[in-house]
Motif scaffolding. Structure first.
Motif, PDB file in Angstrom:
ATOM      1  N   GLN A   1      -6.448  -0.681   0.509  1.00 52.48           N
ATOM      2  CA  GLN A   1      -7.534  -1.376   1.192  1.00 52.48           C
ATOM      3  C   GLN A   1      -8.619  -0.384   1.578  1.00 52.48           C
ATOM      4  O   GLN A   1      -8.362   0.793   1.818  1.00 52.48           O
ATOM      5  CB  GLN A   1      -7.015  -2.052   2.465  1.00 52.48           C
ATOM      6  CG  GLN A   1      -6.025  -3.168   2.246  1.00 52.48           C
ATOM      7  CD  GLN A   1      -5.590  -3.804   3.555  1.00 52.48           C
ATOM      8  OE1 GLN A   1      -6.304  -3.746   4.555  1.00 52.48           O
ATOM      9  NE2 GLN A   1      -4.405  -4.406   3.564  1.00 52.48           N
ATOM     10  N   ARG A   2      -9.845  -0.885   1.638  1.00 50.98           N
ATOM     11  CA  ARG A   2     -10.967  -0.042   2.060  1.00 50.98           C
ATOM     12  C   ARG A   2     -11.199  -0.248   3.556  1.00 50.98           C
ATOM     13  O   ARG A   2     -11.769  -1.241   3.976  1.00 50.98           O
ATOM     14  CB  ARG A   2     -12.218  -0.387   1.245  1.00 50.98           C
ATOM     15  CG  ARG A   2     -12.146   0.167  -0.172  1.00 50.98           C
ATOM     16  CD  ARG A   2     -13.052  -0.572  -1.150  1.00 50.98           C
ATOM     17  NE  ARG A   2     -13.037   0.047  -2.462  1.00 50.98           N
ATOM     18  CZ  ARG A   2     -12.045  -0.084  -3.350  1.00 50.98           C
ATOM     19  NH1 ARG A   2     -10.978  -0.796  -3.041  1.00 50.98           N
ATOM     20  NH2 ARG A   2     -12.114   0.499  -4.527  1.00 50.98           N
ATOM     21  N   ARG A   3     -10.717   0.711   4.304  1.00 50.52           N
ATOM     22  CA  ARG A   3     -10.840   0.659   5.763  1.00 50.52           C
ATOM     23  C   ARG A   3     -12.021   1.506   6.213  1.00 50.52           C
ATOM     24  O   ARG A   3     -12.381   2.478   5.545  1.00 50.52           O
ATOM     25  CB  ARG A   3      -9.553   1.185   6.414  1.00 50.52           C
ATOM     26  CG  ARG A   3      -8.314   0.352   6.127  1.00 50.52           C
ATOM     27  CD  ARG A   3      -7.080   1.045   6.674  1.00 50.52           C
ATOM     28  NE  ARG A   3      -5.887   0.220   6.579  1.00 50.52           N
ATOM     29  CZ  ARG A   3      -5.124   0.120   5.494  1.00 50.52           C
ATOM     30  NH1 ARG A   3      -5.450   0.827   4.394  1.00 50.52           N
ATOM     31  NH2 ARG A   3      -4.061  -0.661   5.474  1.00 50.52           N
TER      32      ARG A   3
ATOM     33  N   GLN B   1      -9.423   6.043   2.305  1.00 57.21           N
ATOM     34  CA  GLN B   1      -9.255   5.741   0.882  1.00 57.21           C
ATOM     35  C   GLN B   1     -10.288   6.470   0.047  1.00 57.21           C
ATOM     36  O   GLN B   1     -10.000   6.994  -1.032  1.00 57.21           O
ATOM     37  CB  GLN B   1      -9.355   4.226   0.674  1.00 57.21           C
ATOM     38  CG  GLN B   1      -9.020   3.769  -0.733  1.00 57.21           C
ATOM     39  CD  GLN B   1     -10.260   3.468  -1.558  1.00 57.21           C
ATOM     40  OE1 GLN B   1     -11.387   3.754  -1.127  1.00 57.21           O
ATOM     41  NE2 GLN B   1     -10.061   2.925  -2.743  1.00 57.21           N
TER      42      GLN B   1
ATOM     43  N   GLU C   1       0.802  -1.217   0.000  1.00 61.47           N
ATOM     44  CA  GLU C   1       0.000   0.000   0.000  1.00 61.47           C
ATOM     45  C   GLU C   1       0.841   1.276   0.000  1.00 61.47           C
ATOM     46  O   GLU C   1       0.321   2.355  -0.287  1.00 61.47           O
ATOM     47  CB  GLU C   1      -0.956   0.000   1.195  1.00 61.47           C
ATOM     48  CG  GLU C   1      -2.092  -0.999   1.051  1.00 61.47           C
ATOM     49  CD  GLU C   1      -3.099  -0.836   2.176  1.00 61.47           C
ATOM     50  OE1 GLU C   1      -4.160  -0.246   1.959  1.00 61.47           O
ATOM     51  OE2 GLU C   1      -2.780  -1.304   3.296  1.00 61.47           O
TER      52      GLU C   1
END
Length: 431
Positions: A200-202, A88, A24
């Motif tokens: 990543q979708r946090r 994100q 990332e």
């Protein structure tokens, strides 16, 4: 978090390869570099355009400073968006908005007031984007990996500025400014796509609670955090003061280059000299000195970042138009950039003093002031250049800066032992 098996240096510091092994980090690093190049293309194009239309150092400086002013006017509030929504998503939406706004700026024949309004709107997207990016850096990297990544990011910023400034000077000479603005819009499109697929979708960092919250309350928390800590006050005081005087000359680069008898390409080179010096200085700090040794040398580096600015102004003022003077001025600004690598150990000191839970808010306060003083410094330089030669303004900025940085340097030295070992987790970048 990935990348644990990558090789480190002989002294235990992670290598650049180990940092890039973290999946990332690559889109966060790459899109930052790409967007910075595009921003400098647009900044130079608009500055030259305004100076050509108005022949006013103040309006030229105002255009250069306008992209920094949203940080000063509402940066701490806008930065809290990075803690209230998934980071994100904040990054991607910010880039999409900026791509559309910059594309609108590229429409031929757009009146100057509309261009400036669109530039201001584009700049409003920067505080939430930068806060989210910096906080995500802290999420995906920690400890010495974060310190090395911060050095890499700082070096990348300077390289991107060098490339952007030099390319902008050449492109403005060869093409219409609209073409340069379209290139900037394209960098935001690529950035949005890369961040969309590479991160990543946090969930949002702030958990929903029964107690109502607001951006104003969160902003106040960030301000109170800074105010309660003498260490953070000293760090931010040095960051803001040093940046204010070291970078003020950027706002009057166009009239200064004109006074030296040079054109748009030379303007790009002049603007690139300082970030090129920071690039070289940053590499030395990251790979040879280390942040602990660099922090001990910080007073020397701070003086080195300002004394050449004073000398550059005096040289330009004494010599007037001529290639010899221009070359020496560029060389002195490069040396000033070498000294400006003091921001790297200062950033690490900031990280160590900030609790992880308030990263976004603390970052928002620090960087809002950083960009704010850059904008105010450019405006002040432009206002002064309406009455005195641009070279004299550069010399005054360097001289005043050498005096103004003494109190925060003394405060930083006094507070250093009090925070040894605290908050050594990763955190946001303030430079």
């Amino acid at each position: 978090m990935s990348g644990n098996g990558a090789a480190g240096t002989a002294e235990g510091r992670p290598s650049f390869r180990a940092v890039f092994a973290v999946r990332e980090f690559r889109p966060l690093f790459g899109t930052y570099t790409l967007s910075t190049i595009g921003d400098e293309l647009a900044r130079v194009a608009l500055t030259v355009l305004v100076y050509q239309r108005t022949d006013s150092p103040l309006l030229s400086a105002f255009t250069f400073a306008l992209s920094f002013l949203p940080w000063a006017l509402g940066g701490p509030v806008l930065a809290t968006i990075a803690d209230r929504f998934p980071r994100q998503r904040v990054l991607v939406v910010s880039d999409v908005l900026r791509a559309g706004l910059v594309a609108a700026m590229a429409v031929p024949g757009t009146p100057l007031p509309v261009l400036l309004a669109l530039l201001f709107a584009v700049s409003l997207c920067a505080p939430p984007f930068e806060s989210a990016r910096s906080a995500l850096m802290a999420d995906v990297l920690e400890g010495e990996r974060y310190a090395v990544a911060t050095s890499l990011t700082n070096v990348s910023l300077q390289v991107a500025q060098v490339v952007g400034f030099v390319a902008a000077g050449a492109l403005v000479t060869a093409f219409d400014p609209s073409v340069v603005l379209l290139l900037n819009a394209a960098t935001f499109v690529v950035s949005a796509l890369w961040l969309s697929v590479g991160l990543q979708r946090r969930p949002a960092p702030i958990e929903p609670t029964d107690e109502p919250s607001s951006v104003w309350r969160e902003t106040g928390e960030g301000l109170r955090l800074i105010g309660r800590s003498p260490r953070l006050v000293a760090i931010i005081g040095l960051l803001w003061t040093g940046t204010l005087f070291a970078n003020a000359a950027e706002g009057i680069a166009a009239p200064l280059t004109d006074d030296l008898g040079e054109g748009a390409v030379a303007l790009g080179v002049l603007l690139a000299a300082n970030p090129l010096g920071v690039t070289v200085g940053g590499l030395v700090v990251a790979r040879l000195l280390g942040t602990t040794r660099a922090e001990r040398l910080m007073p020397v580096l701070v003086v080195l970042s300002l004394a050449p600015v004073l000398l550059a102004g005096l040289v330009a003022l004494a010599a007037g138009p001529g290639r010899g003077a221009y070359g020496l001025v560029v060389a002195l600004l490069f040396v000033a950039g070498l000294g400006a690598s003091w921001t790297i150990p200062l950033n690490v000191a900031f990280v160590q003093a900030v609790p992880p839970a308030v990263r976004g808010r603390a970052f928002g306060v620090a960087v809002s002031g950083l960009y704010g003083v850059q904008g105010l410094g450019a405006l002040g330089a432009g206002l002064a250049a309406e009455r005195v030669p641009a070279a004299a303004v550069v010399a005054i900025a360097g001289g005043l800066g050498l005096v103004a940085v003494v109190p925060p340097l003394l405060a930083l030295a006094r507070t250093r032992p009090a925070v040894a070992g605290r908050h050594r987790t990763a955190g946001p970048s303030v430079s």
